[in-house]
Design a protein around this motif. Structure first.
Motif, PDB file in Angstrom:
ATOM      1  N   PHE A   1       0.771  -1.270  -0.123  1.00 15.67           N
ATOM      2  CA  PHE A   1      -0.133   0.056   0.071  1.00 15.67           C
ATOM      3  C   PHE A   1       0.876   1.222   0.039  1.00 15.67           C
ATOM      4  O   PHE A   1       0.517   2.398  -0.525  1.00 15.67           O
ATOM      5  CB  PHE A   1      -0.851   0.075   1.085  1.00 15.67           C
ATOM      6  N   ASP A   2       1.983   1.242   0.517  1.00 18.27           N
ATOM      7  CA  ASP A   2       2.707   2.477   0.595  1.00 18.27           C
ATOM      8  C   ASP A   2       3.900   2.622  -0.699  1.00 18.27           C
ATOM      9  O   ASP A   2       4.292   3.504  -0.749  1.00 18.27           O
ATOM     10  CB  ASP A   2       3.868   2.120   1.813  1.00 18.27           C
ATOM     11  N   HIS A   3       3.604   1.858  -1.463  1.00 21.40           N
ATOM     12  CA  HIS A   3       4.854   1.856  -2.649  1.00 21.40           C
ATOM     13  C   HIS A   3       4.199   1.675  -3.956  1.00 21.40           C
ATOM     14  O   HIS A   3       4.675   1.625  -4.997  1.00 21.40           O
ATOM     15  CB  HIS A   3       5.998   0.513  -2.480  1.00 21.40           C
TER      16      HIS A   3
ATOM     17  N   ALA B   1      -7.345  13.473  -7.760  1.00 20.53           N
ATOM     18  CA  ALA B   1      -7.118  14.176  -6.693  1.00 20.53           C
ATOM     19  C   ALA B   1      -6.902  13.296  -5.324  1.00 20.53           C
ATOM     20  O   ALA B   1      -6.007  13.788  -4.672  1.00 20.53           O
ATOM     21  CB  ALA B   1      -8.333  15.141  -6.374  1.00 20.53           C
ATOM     22  N   TRP B   2      -7.715  12.231  -5.531  1.00 21.68           N
ATOM     23  CA  TRP B   2      -7.474  11.301  -4.202  1.00 21.68           C
ATOM     24  C   TRP B   2      -6.035  10.632  -4.239  1.00 21.68           C
ATOM     25  O   TRP B   2      -5.431  10.394  -3.261  1.00 21.68           O
ATOM     26  CB  TRP B   2      -8.695  10.529  -3.939  1.00 21.68           C
ATOM     27  N   VAL B   3      -5.785  10.141  -5.414  1.00 24.38           N
ATOM     28  CA  VAL B   3      -4.533   9.268  -5.496  1.00 24.38           C
ATOM     29  C   VAL B   3      -3.160  10.223  -5.425  1.00 24.38           C
ATOM     30  O   VAL B   3      -2.343   9.798  -4.481  1.00 24.38           O
ATOM     31  CB  VAL B   3      -4.639   8.871  -6.978  1.00 24.38           C
TER      32      VAL B   3
ATOM     33  N   GLY C   1       2.012   5.470  -3.316  1.00 22.85           N
ATOM     34  CA  GLY C   1       1.210   4.669  -2.325  1.00 22.85           C
ATOM     35  C   GLY C   1      -0.208   5.006  -2.321  1.00 22.85           C
ATOM     36  O   GLY C   1      -0.618   6.128  -2.864  1.00 22.85           O
ATOM     37  N   ILE C   2      -1.070   4.158  -1.702  1.00 24.97           N
ATOM     38  CA  ILE C   2      -2.405   4.177  -1.662  1.00 24.97           C
ATOM     39  C   ILE C   2      -2.569   4.279  -0.198  1.00 24.97           C
ATOM     40  O   ILE C   2      -2.438   3.473   0.679  1.00 24.97           O
ATOM     41  CB  ILE C   2      -3.186   2.750  -2.207  1.00 24.97           C
TER      42      ILE C   2
ATOM     43  N   LEU D   1     -11.567   4.560  -0.314  1.00 23.27           N
ATOM     44  CA  LEU D   1     -11.384   4.283  -1.752  1.00 23.27           C
ATOM     45  C   LEU D   1      -9.993   3.166  -2.005  1.00 23.27           C
ATOM     46  O   LEU D   1     -10.025   2.714  -3.049  1.00 23.27           O
ATOM     47  CB  LEU D   1     -11.024   5.374  -2.630  1.00 23.27           C
ATOM     48  N   SER D   2      -9.247   3.062  -1.039  1.00 20.38           N
ATOM     49  CA  SER D   2      -8.005   2.458  -1.223  1.00 20.38           C
ATOM     50  C   SER D   2      -8.109   0.922  -1.409  1.00 20.38           C
ATOM     51  O   SER D   2      -7.464   0.400  -2.658  1.00 20.38           O
ATOM     52  CB  SER D   2      -7.322   2.604   0.136  1.00 20.38           C
ATOM     53  N   PRO D   3      -9.175   0.050  -1.007  1.00 22.56           N
ATOM     54  CA  PRO D   3      -9.372  -1.151  -1.164  1.00 22.56           C
ATOM     55  C   PRO D   3      -9.655  -1.516  -2.519  1.00 22.56           C
ATOM     56  O   PRO D   3      -8.967  -2.444  -3.171  1.00 22.56           O
ATOM     57  CB  PRO D   3     -10.280  -1.774  -0.212  1.00 22.56           C
TER      58      PRO D   3
END
Length: 711
Positions: free
Chosen positions: A172-174, A199-201, A217-218, A224-226
């Motif tokens: 998720f961080d990369h 905008a969120w990414v 990263g997400i 929205l990340s999942p």
């Protein structure tokens, strides 16, 4: 915004040119998509159920819920006006396990942003659910850990006894933002949420003292990340589904089940290769090939032999919070909640008499009072439709009219990507001799719909005769190449004067090549001289750019780096404009005098564009580079390692290009007028009324030589 730093090329001079020509960029005024108020209200109930802390603005769920209708009204109005802007994410660090020294970084959106993200995530999940493969079990309806464990056992019982156990290091961080947005851009069905998702990414984060961009990263903690995490790994699912192994994946945790160790080794090598291609890596300590007999753990379940053991869970298992950023100061929160200010280009349109209103109104923009209507229309909004209504063109999306303009002086319509044009609108464009050009979403030219050539058959016969008469074509080709080299010499001289520390420019050598071009005996000799001059020119010219991008030399077909991608796009737009001008004058753009005829090639347009490449196209790109208008994450890699600007960056590029083309200096003419005059001059040459002379850029003719151009 048009730029990250600096201003619109041309600045105030663009305002002086406003009566000559106009442009409307249909870039998605509304950010609403197909959301409804009821979906936002339902999303808040979900956020409320999940509980959680306040975001960087300090607004808690209780406070938000206490004024729910007012908050939803504000979100709704901002979306309609295209003014929604997410707050920076709040940084929190928690222990991975209770008492652990390892921490996990959480990035928490504000409650307001969580509500909107939840609503959009639900929509995207429904749209993408059919694309996701059966191997994926995380964050999907009707699936979960239990079904993933049962699937592992099922494959074990069918003889898949070897297990490739792997762990993506900090998945998720990369996650790379450019690759993620490119993956998202391939889904036409979800384009309506482009501005929001981008905008969120590419979010910002607040660490308690300062705001900084989220480079990759997400964010864990974002609703929205999942769904984005699953989207990014969909290609990996497809890759593994084509192999003999069987995969079970839950978010970033996965196992690959094989029938033999050699098969496992092959699959592991393919997995590592795919991860490298996506700028990810496997954690070596947790990656290897095991068997059910040896035992392994997946999703907290220990598999050994034909058994699966679930650990007994009791008491507190979550690690405590190690760090939580304090809320942002009120003045910073107010800046994010305030409407975005107008860009210089928007102000220029306003000065020129164009007006912009909310979607659903009759007009997005209108012509200046007493002036001419827009001459060039670029439509980049994905999912939009251009149709005819009486003597006007309408651009619609989702049942709303977002543009209404008269077309009696419209010259060209350029559509990018997934934009529809009705047959009635196309017929009207052909009838009114309006060129309709089609581009891919990335700016690659696909083709044009143009009216039949003019009635002056004698003019085209003269053109064809010139094309096949080498003795008559060679003098024109000499003039063209000599003029092109002189123009590149003028451009270098200008930059060299302003940046002498870059070393002397090869001006004398270029002057010598230009002189030799005037006496070249064959087209082949001219091509050689042109190539030699180009190598000298680009080697020196790219020393004057100060962006983060490197220059590998001129690379095309395809362009494999950002600078070449921008140059190719600028040349394509120039070439397309000249082709339209030539067709409007009754000429055949395919029949030239320097570029040889070839299938699908508009050789005459390529001929006439040559003298404009360096003073117009290259200077525009250098200006954008030196003003840091684009960053690495504005580009993505497509097939064949081709590099493209992404959707939002293309809009910025087109705005800058249009402002550049229409700026009218005090002692000269705009580049657009210069291209038109070149076409008219070539017609007079064919009619034997005057000798054709190629375009020569004179620095003293342009106000651009002032501080408006950044070196």
């Amino acid at each position: 915004m048009l730029t990250r730093a600096g201003s619109v090329p041309g600045g105030a001079r663009f305002r002086d040119a406003r009566w000559e020509i106009g442009i409307l960029m249909i870039a998605g005024v509304s950010q609403l998509g197909s959301l409804t108020r009821e979906e936002l209200r339902s999303a808040f109930q979900r956020v409320q159920e999940n509980a959680g802390c306040a975001g960087s603005d300090g607004v808690t769920i209780g406070r938000f819920g206490g004024r729910l209708e007012r908050e939803l009204d504000q979100i709704w109005e901002q979306l309609i006006a295209g003014q929604y802007r997410p707050m920076p994410l709040l940084e929190i660090q928690v222990e991975k396990k209770n008492g652990s020294t390892e921490t996990r970084d959480l990035m928490i959106p504000s409650v307001r942003d969580r509500v909107l993200q939840t609503a959009v995530a639900r929509q995207l999940s429904r749209v993408w659910e059919e694309e996701f493969l059966d191997v994926s079990y995380g964050y999907r309806p009707g699936r979960g850990v239990d079904s993933a464990v049962a699937r592992v056992q099922q494959w074990r019982d069918r003889g898949y006894s070897f297990v490739v156990e792997a762990d993506i290091s900090g998945y998720f961080d990369h996650v790379d933002h450019t690759l993620l947005l490119a993956e998202y851009a391939e889904r036409e069905t979800s384009r309506e949420y482009d501005p929001l998702v981008k905008a969120w990414v590419r979010a910002e984060e607040w660490d308690g003292t300062r705001i900084k961009p989220l480079r990759r990263g997400i964010p864990q903690g974002s609703p929205l990340s999942p769904v984005l995490a699953n989207l990014f790994l969909t290609d990996f699912d497809t890759e593994m589904a084509q192999r003999a192994c069987r995969m079970v994946r839950y978010a970033d945790d996965f196992v690959l089940l094989c029938r033999s160790r050699s098969e496992g080794e092959e699959v592991l090598a393919a997995t590592e290769k795919w991860m490298v291609s996506r700028k990810l890596e496997l954690k070596a300590a947790k990656t290897g090939i095991r068997t059910f007999f040896e035992g392994f753990t997946f999703l907290g379940v220990y598999f050994h032999g034909d058994q699966a053991f679930r650990p007994w869970k009791s008491g507190k298992t979550q690690g405590r919070v190690r760090f939580m950023a304090k809320p942002m100061p009120a003045r910073l929160v107010a800046q994010y909640m305030a409407p975005k200010g107008a860009t210089e280009m928007e102000e220029a349109f306003a000065d020129a008499g164009y007006r912009q209103v909310a979607p659903g109104s009759e007009y997005l923009a209108d012509r200046p009072a007493g002036g001419d209507p827009v001459a060039f229309l670029y439509v980049t909004e994905q999912g939009a439709k251009v149709r005819k209504s009486a003597d006007r063109f309408l651009v619609e999306k989702d049942g709303r009219v977002i543009l209404d303009l008269p077309y009696h002086k419209l010259e060209s319509v350029l559509v990018f990507g997934g934009v529809q044009v009705t047959s009635q609108a196309l017929a009207e464009m052909l009838e009114k001799r309006i060129t309709l050009s089609f581009f891919s979403r990335t700016g690659r030219y696909r083709g044009s719909a143009v009216a039949p050539l003019g009635n002056d058959v004698q003019l085209r016969m003269a053109q064809y005769a010139l094309s096949i008469d080498g003795a008559a074509a060679l003098p024109l080709a000499r003039r063209l190449v000599a003029a092109k080299i002189r123009n590149c010499r003028l451009v270098l001289a200008r930059y060299a004067e302003r940046a002498p520390e870059k070393g002397p420019a090869p001006l004398d050598r270029l002057a010598d090549i230009a002189a030799r071009a005037e006496t070249a005996e064959t087209l082949e000799m001219l091509l050689g001289l042109e190539g030699a001059a180009a190598r000298l020119y680009f080697t020196q010219a790219m020393m004057y750019q100060t962006s983060e991008f490197g220059w590998p030399g001129r690379v095309k077909h395809p362009s494999t780096d950002p600078i070449n991608a921008m140059l190719s796009l600028a040349y394509t737009l120039l070439w397309q404009e000249l082709a339209g001008i030539l067709e409007g004058l009754g000429l055949d753009p395919a029949s030239g005098f320097f570029h040889q005829p070839d299938f699908g090639r508009r050789s005459l347009a390529l001929d006439l564009v040559e003298s404009f490449r360096h003073p117009c196209g290259d200077r525009l790109v250098l200006t954008m580079l030196n003003r840091k208008m684009f960053a690495a994450d504005d580009f993505y890699e497509g097939p064949g390692k081709a590099i493209f600007l992404n959707g939002e960056a293309i809009r910025q590029f087109l705005e800058a290009y249009e402002a550049w083309m229409i700026q009218k200096p005090a002692k000269g003419i705009s580049f657009r007028e210069a291209t038109r005059r070149q076409g008219e001059a070539f017609v007079r040459h064919l009619q034997k009324k005057a000798e054709w002379e190629p375009y020569i850029w004179m620095e003293e003719d342009e106000e651009c030589s002032t501080s408006s151009v950044t070196i």
